[in-house]
Design an enzyme around this catalytic site. Sequence first.
Site, PDB file in Angstrom:
ATOM      1  N   GLY A 218      26.495 -20.157  27.317  1.00  0.00           N
ATOM      2  CA  GLY A 218      25.308 -20.841  26.807  1.00  0.00           C
ATOM      3  C   GLY A 218      25.047 -22.113  27.573  1.00  0.00           C
ATOM      4  O   GLY A 218      25.618 -22.328  28.652  1.00  0.00           O
ATOM      5  N   ASN A 219      24.174 -22.930  27.051  1.00  0.00           N
ATOM      6  CA  ASN A 219      23.892 -24.232  27.684  1.00  0.00           C
ATOM      7  C   ASN A 219      23.632 -25.271  26.602  1.00  0.00           C
ATOM      8  O   ASN A 219      23.648 -24.959  25.417  1.00  0.00           O
ATOM      9  CB  ASN A 219      22.724 -24.104  28.657  1.00  0.00           C
ATOM     10  N   ARG A 220      23.385 -26.497  27.033  1.00  0.00           N
ATOM     11  CA  ARG A 220      23.322 -27.614  26.086  1.00  0.00           C
ATOM     12  C   ARG A 220      21.938 -27.830  25.482  1.00  0.00           C
ATOM     13  O   ARG A 220      21.699 -28.833  24.815  1.00  0.00           O
ATOM     14  CB  ARG A 220      23.753 -28.910  26.776  1.00  0.00           C
ATOM     15  N   SER A 221      20.995 -26.918  25.718  1.00  0.00           N
ATOM     16  CA  SER A 221      19.644 -27.128  25.186  1.00  0.00           C
ATOM     17  C   SER A 221      19.668 -27.231  23.656  1.00  0.00           C
ATOM     18  O   SER A 221      20.307 -26.428  22.982  1.00  0.00           O
ATOM     19  CB  SER A 221      18.749 -25.960  25.598  1.00  0.00           C
ATOM     20  N   ALA A 285      15.671 -22.795  27.578  1.00  0.00           N
ATOM     21  CA  ALA A 285      16.640 -22.750  28.675  1.00  0.00           C
ATOM     22  C   ALA A 285      17.333 -21.395  28.579  1.00  0.00           C
ATOM     23  O   ALA A 285      18.275 -21.213  27.806  1.00  0.00           O
ATOM     24  CB  ALA A 285      17.639 -23.886  28.535  1.00  0.00           C
TER      25      ALA A 285
END
Length: 417
Positions: A218-221, A285
């Site tokens: 995943g990502n930090r969005s 994102a």
Amino acid sequence: MGPQGVRHSSDVEVGGKKIVLAVSGGIAAYKSVHVARSMTQLGADVRVVMTRSAERFVGDQTFAGVTGNAVAKDLFGDGPDAPHVELARGADLALVAPATANSIARMAAGLADDLLAATLLTVQCPIVIAPAMHAEMWAHPATAANLATLAGRGVIQVGPNSGPLMSGDTGMGRMAEPHEIVAAALDAIGHAQDLSGRRVVVTAGGTQEPIDPVRFIGNRSSGLMGFAIAHEAARRGAKVTLVTGPNTLIQPPGIEVVDVHTADEMRDAVLNGAADADVIVKAAAVADFKPVDHADKKLKKAEGPPEITLEPTPDILAELGAHPELRKPGSVLVGFAAETVEDVDQLKALARHKLEAKGADMIVANEVGTHDSGFGVRTNRAVIATADGVVDVGLVSKEALAAALVDRVVAFLALRA
Ligand code: CTP
């Protein structure tokens, strides 16, 4: 308009606007005097309507002195029009401050048992409420349900804040400060309904690509940017579908939310809405790669580090850009570009590049990975690229960036009409 085309509340024309200020009975009523004074000083015609219990906290003469208008209290009057009709007619905004648990409940139930309630049931303008109550009342499911009902009807809420309460406790339920209420009021007045009748699909947040049942790439969005755009579009009259990855944000009122986890799920949801959408904004994102396979059972440490083979996810924005037949004719396609850059020139160049590469009408490129721009923070440093050039928006709140973006989308739609 402020610098770089970002709207500021000082741009809102208040002169001559008719504001109904509905004051119900709470200690915070004294703060509403400041609200009445500020709005009057801005040139608004402020008409105060008070409940009987509000009079226990602040005198009607105070409001009359500040606004220059007599305060209305009685459901029945001598004039040809009923007082609630006279108050509501031509009102540009109704502001309920303080909005007690009781007045919120009466609004939700559609009661008209005093002048304040009857007026709020009659007005045809936006309504802003500033809740104020004890923390226990605020936390009660009945209050939450009533607020959800009002939000579903488009009522705008400002506050409450956490702080000292009349009971001597500290907690949620303290009415927003006068400047916050005035800002919300200006915002509500200033919002043109320039997306009325339009359908807008917005994506938000980051996707999560599963490795096993408990792990993902995943990502930090956080979803803040996409939610701000959805909110802005809805306030300007659009019917909004928000396709969002997992997030911890409060569901925006009056917006259809489609929850997704993976890029594939996001693609399905976006393509599902694309044919009817006048505007698609891809603020999400999206993970660029996903594991080819994911384990059905949790991977065990004892089995050693797993080998994870990745494959590309579908590029939803590029697909929509390359296949206009998937979209409504004349629709506007907006993408984002999350970039780590050295300076604004590099950000502009990357925005131009992605505009071309994705076949979008507009790319909003924002810096990521800094303390004040990108994932998880409330501000963004951004540029907006269209075929006409690249505009530097500077460092602004995500709400202001959303407004700047929607302004340009409206201009696109007008040109294509
Ligand atoms: N996007 C998308 N589908 C993907 C990846 C990205 O629709 N699989 C969209 C994003 O929602 C955003 C835009 O493409 O609107 C740009 O995303 P970004 O991550 O900045 O760029 P990428 O295309 O992934 O390129 P790179 O990571 O190399 O910068």
